[in-house]
Design a protein around this motif. Structure first.
Motif, PDB file in Angstrom:
ATOM      1  N   ALA A 181       0.710  -6.371 -13.591  1.00  0.00           N
ATOM      2  CA  ALA A 181       2.042  -6.574 -12.775  1.00  0.00           C
ATOM      3  C   ALA A 181       1.023  -7.209 -11.231  1.00  0.00           C
ATOM      4  CB  ALA A 181       1.376  -4.857 -11.199  1.00  0.00           C
ATOM      5  N   GLN A 182       2.519  -8.010 -10.589  1.00  0.00           N
ATOM      6  CA  GLN A 182       1.715  -8.725  -9.557  1.00  0.00           C
ATOM      7  C   GLN A 182       1.802  -8.115  -8.347  1.00  0.00           C
ATOM      8  OE1 GLN A 182       0.287 -12.357 -10.764  1.00  0.00           O
ATOM      9  NE2 GLN A 182       1.357 -10.502 -12.989  1.00  0.00           N
ATOM     10  N   VAL A 183       1.221  -9.079  -6.928  1.00  0.00           N
ATOM     11  CA  VAL A 183       0.905  -8.727  -6.026  1.00  0.00           C
ATOM     12  C   VAL A 183       2.449  -8.742  -5.401  1.00  0.00           C
ATOM     13  CG1 VAL A 183       0.610  -9.106  -4.002  1.00  0.00           C
ATOM     14  CG2 VAL A 183      -1.359  -9.312  -5.699  1.00  0.00           C
ATOM     15  N   VAL A 184       3.112  -7.879  -4.227  1.00  0.00           N
ATOM     16  CA  VAL A 184       3.926  -8.077  -4.603  1.00  0.00           C
ATOM     17  C   VAL A 184       3.676  -8.001  -3.043  1.00  0.00           C
ATOM     18  CG1 VAL A 184       6.793  -6.646  -3.493  1.00  0.00           C
ATOM     19  CG2 VAL A 184       5.265  -7.206  -5.372  1.00  0.00           C
ATOM     20  N   GLU A 185       5.147  -9.075  -1.620  1.00  0.00           N
ATOM     21  CA  GLU A 185       4.705  -9.400  -0.326  1.00  0.00           C
ATOM     22  C   GLU A 185       5.093  -8.678   0.372  1.00  0.00           C
ATOM     23  OE1 GLU A 185       2.498 -11.660   2.310  1.00  0.00           O
ATOM     24  OE2 GLU A 185       2.766 -11.465   0.105  1.00  0.00           O
ATOM     25  N   ALA A 186       5.758  -7.714  -0.412  1.00  0.00           N
ATOM     26  CA  ALA A 186       6.837  -6.661   0.851  1.00  0.00           C
ATOM     27  C   ALA A 186       5.991  -4.736   0.180  1.00  0.00           C
ATOM     28  CB  ALA A 186       8.081  -5.808   0.187  1.00  0.00           C
ATOM     29  N   PHE A 187       4.775  -5.339  -0.422  1.00  0.00           N
ATOM     30  CA  PHE A 187       3.711  -4.508  -1.003  1.00  0.00           C
ATOM     31  C   PHE A 187       1.994  -4.053   0.032  1.00  0.00           C
ATOM     32  CE2 PHE A 187       6.640  -3.054  -4.988  1.00  0.00           C
ATOM     33  CZ  PHE A 187       7.499  -2.135  -3.838  1.00  0.00           C
ATOM     34  N   ASN A 188       2.451  -5.225   1.089  1.00  0.00           N
ATOM     35  CA  ASN A 188       0.810  -6.061   1.222  1.00  0.00           C
ATOM     36  C   ASN A 188       0.765  -5.571   2.632  1.00  0.00           C
ATOM     37  OD1 ASN A 188      -1.202  -7.167  -0.205  1.00  0.00           O
ATOM     38  ND2 ASN A 188      -0.856  -9.373   0.362  1.00  0.00           N
ATOM     39  N   ASP A 189       1.247  -4.903   2.930  1.00  0.00           N
ATOM     40  CA  ASP A 189       0.615  -4.880   4.743  1.00  0.00           C
ATOM     41  C   ASP A 189       0.112  -3.391   4.656  1.00  0.00           C
ATOM     42  OD1 ASP A 189       0.815  -4.735   7.370  1.00  0.00           O
ATOM     43  OD2 ASP A 189       2.596  -5.384   7.670  1.00  0.00           O
ATOM     44  N   PRO A 190      -1.379  -3.243   4.874  1.00  0.00           N
ATOM     45  CA  PRO A 190      -2.119  -1.546   4.926  1.00  0.00           C
ATOM     46  C   PRO A 190      -0.600  -1.062   6.471  1.00  0.00           C
ATOM     47  CG  PRO A 190      -3.046  -3.038   4.483  1.00  0.00           C
ATOM     48  CD  PRO A 190      -2.210  -4.561   4.828  1.00  0.00           C
ATOM     49  N   LYS A 191      -0.372  -1.847   7.226  1.00  0.00           N
ATOM     50  CA  LYS A 191       0.188  -1.309   8.194  1.00  0.00           C
ATOM     51  C   LYS A 191       1.671  -0.559   8.108  1.00  0.00           C
ATOM     52  CE  LYS A 191      -1.936  -4.658  11.455  1.00  0.00           C
ATOM     53  NZ  LYS A 191      -1.613  -5.614  12.390  1.00  0.00           N
ATOM     54  N   THR A 192       2.561  -1.060   7.036  1.00  0.00           N
ATOM     55  CA  THR A 192       3.823  -0.372   6.834  1.00  0.00           C
ATOM     56  C   THR A 192       3.101   0.559   5.563  1.00  0.00           C
ATOM     57  OG1 THR A 192       3.851  -1.994   4.886  1.00  0.00           O
ATOM     58  CG2 THR A 192       4.388  -2.536   6.730  1.00  0.00           C
ATOM     59  N   TRP A 193       1.839   1.191   4.991  1.00  0.00           N
ATOM     60  CA  TRP A 193       1.768   2.282   4.136  1.00  0.00           C
ATOM     61  C   TRP A 193       2.030   3.816   4.666  1.00  0.00           C
ATOM     62  CZ3 TRP A 193      -3.727  -0.318   1.623  1.00  0.00           C
ATOM     63  CH2 TRP A 193      -2.977  -1.160   1.636  1.00  0.00           C
ATOM     64  N   VAL A 194       2.290   4.349   3.656  1.00  0.00           N
ATOM     65  CA  VAL A 194       2.443   5.703   4.555  1.00  0.00           C
ATOM     66  C   VAL A 194       1.710   6.026   4.058  1.00  0.00           C
ATOM     67  CG1 VAL A 194       4.306   7.939   4.329  1.00  0.00           C
ATOM     68  CG2 VAL A 194       4.843   5.496   4.312  1.00  0.00           C
TER      69      VAL A 194
END
Length: 618
Positions: free
Chosen positions: A41-54
């Motif tokens: 599994a690769q790092v996906v840019e859309a998942f990589n911003d902790p500020k957006t995590w729920v």
């Protein structure tokens, strides 16, 4: 400027805005999803911003009540997931970590048992500790987030029973510590009940979960994935335990001997209970009374060190039948806290069941995960369902001496299939040290005097000492690869009814003035109570002067002993860093003629003879 100019600018801006809105609609229509390359599994840019995590928390209801309030205990659970699990309806697999440590531990340093007393004597009482819970809702821990969330996983944390905001009681290996993470997995798979509050509250559903869960963690946090897996819970697809404690008897006892884990002299299971008990203060008195002061006090038995039903109930080897999860174990050969046998015994049991199983060993101490590539491939295969062939990889991965932990050597299995046991015998020789060779010794008795004031390293490095017996091979002319579990059989007598018995296998000469980080000198070690020579379930006092045969395994190892070194078998009594501390003076006598060491050598006796410069086997 004329009117036509302003009209032109307005139309241009309107066109740009329309294009931007169209692009935004297009971007929103493209759903973010996990990406895989080379089976990982690769790092996906859309998942990589902790500020957006729920991030949110909840309580999951279990099937037990261990705090005596007549209500089913609820476990405090925290969730961290990509925002797309809400905005785009994305479902992802879960990496789940549970621990008794997340909310803090005891800070007192004098809560350990006093080890300064005679063997078989009742130890003095010890001090108990109060733990102050730390942390605030909704975050339980930030561990593993940066590793797994960007790669398309949801990360879930929970506090163990009786710790943090989780209800119930710690039991240190009791059934509730297996059933608590099972309840969380059930909830993640749509079967369990979750609520917004510890009592009452609104229901919470894990609508964002695919129902495929993996667990990992180190030490106690590595024990709990195995505990959960032994319940056979559906949806727990894979676990990666790192330096797990797989049997509390093997952690706090050794072949009938009361033995401390390395670095924690005087620790026992009730000490660990006090160390982690950070749960709701109003429930602690009940748990202390029922679990610590009744069940543990009656079952742990610091006087004889015998194995009993209390310890059997805290040994996961007996609970393996329902287990279905794919297993990747990780451990250090020089872990003298949770010793390397803990992973090997479970790995072998998993193989016997036909489960997907691999083991990774390094040459360092406590902790140390497998390389990221190995963990990623494991979870990619079993959580995302990507056919990357990981199940066809080598079973065993060993970090060789001096190599980086990220670059282990692959082997078909562990122990090395090319290793066979070679029997060596201690013998007398002129000088301060005896000889360890392939021939039995003539009739000879040698005696040592117990004195715990001398550490094992002092005894091993000393040219001579009346407090140990040391037998060494000739200086090796070639490197020697050992792989597996060495075993000693010692014919001994004691001048007292009880004695500690300690054995170290060392590489000499001793490298002084260095902090031992890898395999500098200690090859492996082991401990035993001669009173348990026939069974670990029942000890029998020694008759002073009578000889008994005491046979036991040392810790597993895989090591290349370099040319120029000697392998030494050291026999002594009390081990200052691990055993009880009786008064000095107990005398042990070893019958060399009836004592031996079985050493697992890659290439067998032929390889050992070559390394020792002896004639080949005829």
């Amino acid at each position: 400027m004329n009117k036509n100019y302003f009209t032109y600018v307005f139309v241009a801006l309107l066109s740009l805005a329309s294009a931007a809105n169209a692009q935004e609609r297009k971007d929103n229509s493209i759903k973010a999803k996990p990406v895989f390359k080379d089976g990982q599994a690769q790092v996906v840019e859309a998942f990589n911003d902790p500020k957006t995590w729920v991030r949110h928390d909840l309580w999951v209801e279990t099937e037990f009540d261990t705090d005596g309030d007549g209500k089913l205990d609820r476990m405090h659970v925290a969730v961290t997931r990509p925002s797309q699990t809400d905005t785009q309806g994305l479902k992802l697999p879960v990496v789940y970590v549970t621990s008794p440590y997340f909310a803090g531990v005891a800070t007192e340093k004098d809560i350990f048992w006093d080890v300064k007393h005679e063997l078989g004597a009742t130890p003095p009482k010890r001090k108990h500790a109060d733990v102050k819970r730390t942390g605030k809702r909704p975050i339980i821990s930030n561990s593993h987030l940066k590793t797994w969330v960007p790669r398309g996983y949801i990360v879930v944390h929970s506090s163990s029973p009786g710790t943090g905001l989780s209800q119930g009681s710690p039991t240190v290996g009791g059934d509730n510590e297996s059933l608590a993470p099972k309840a969380v997995v059930d909830w993640l798979c749509g079967r369990g009940k979750g609520y917004t509050e510890p009592y009452g509250g609104e229901p919470v559903k894990a609508y964002w979960s695919t129902g495929r869960v993996g667990m990992t963690g180190t030490s106690y946090n590595g024990t709990l994935p195995l505990a959960c897996a032994t319940t056979g819970v559906e949806g727990l697809e894979a676990i990666i335990p790192i330096a797990p404690n797989t049997s509390y008897y093997h952690y706090y006892r050794s072949n009938g001997l009361v033995r401390s884990p390395g670095g924690y002299l005087g620790e026992d299971i009730d000490v660990l209970y006090d160390f982690i008990h950070s749960g709701p203060e109003e429930k602690r008195a009940y748990a202390d009374s029922v679990v610590r002061d009744d069940e543990m006090a009656k079952g742990m038995d610091r006087i004889t060190g015998d194995y009993n039903d209390f310890w059997k109930g805290r040994d996961y080897i007996h609970d393996m039948k329902p287990m279905k999860a794919a297993l990747l174990m990780s451990h250090g050969f020089n872990d003298w806290n949770v010793m390397p046998e803990h992973s090997l015994r479970i790995y072998e049991a998993a193989k016997a069941k036909g489960l997907p199983a691999q083991i990774y060993y390094h040459q360092y101490g406590h902790g140390g995960p497998p390389p990221m590539r190995m963990m990623n491939r494991w979870f990619t295969r079993y959580l995302h369902g990507v056919e990357n062939g990981v199940e066809n990889d080598a079973r065993a991965w060993i970090v060789r001496e001096g190599a980086k932990t990220s670059k282990p050597t692959a082997y078909t299995d562990y122990p090395n299939p090319a290793a066979t046991n070679v029997t060596l015998y201690p013998g007398t020789e002129t000088g301060a040290r005896g000889l360890l060779n392939l021939k039995k010794s003539p009739v000879a008795l040698e005696t040592l005097t117990d004195d715990v004031s001398h550490s094992g390293s002092e005894l091993a490095s000393a040219e001579s000492s009346e407090n140990r017996l040391l037998y060494v091979t000739p200086k090796l002319k070639k490197d020697l690869h050992i792989s597996g579990t060495a075993r000693v059989s010692l014919r001994i007598s004691s001048d007292k009814p009880a004695a500690n018995l300690s054995v170290w296998l060392v590489s000499l000469p001793w490298k002084k003035g260095r902090r031992l980080k890898t395999t500098d000198n200690i090859i492996t070690r082991g401990w035993a109570d001669p009173q348990n020579r026939r069974s670990i379930t029942k000890s029998k006092p020694l008759k002073p002067g009578k000889f008994y045969t005491v046979s036991f395994d040392l810790q597993p190892d895989d090591q290349v002993i370099p040319a120029g070194q000697q392998i030494g078998l050291m026999v002594f009594s009390s081990d200052r860093d691990f055993t009880l501390w009786p008064e000095p003076g107990t005398k042990l006598t070893l019958d060399l003629r009836k004592s031996s060491l079985k050493l697992p050598v890659v290439g067998g006796e032929q390889a050992l003879r070559k390394a020792m410069g002896l004639d080949a086997v005829q």
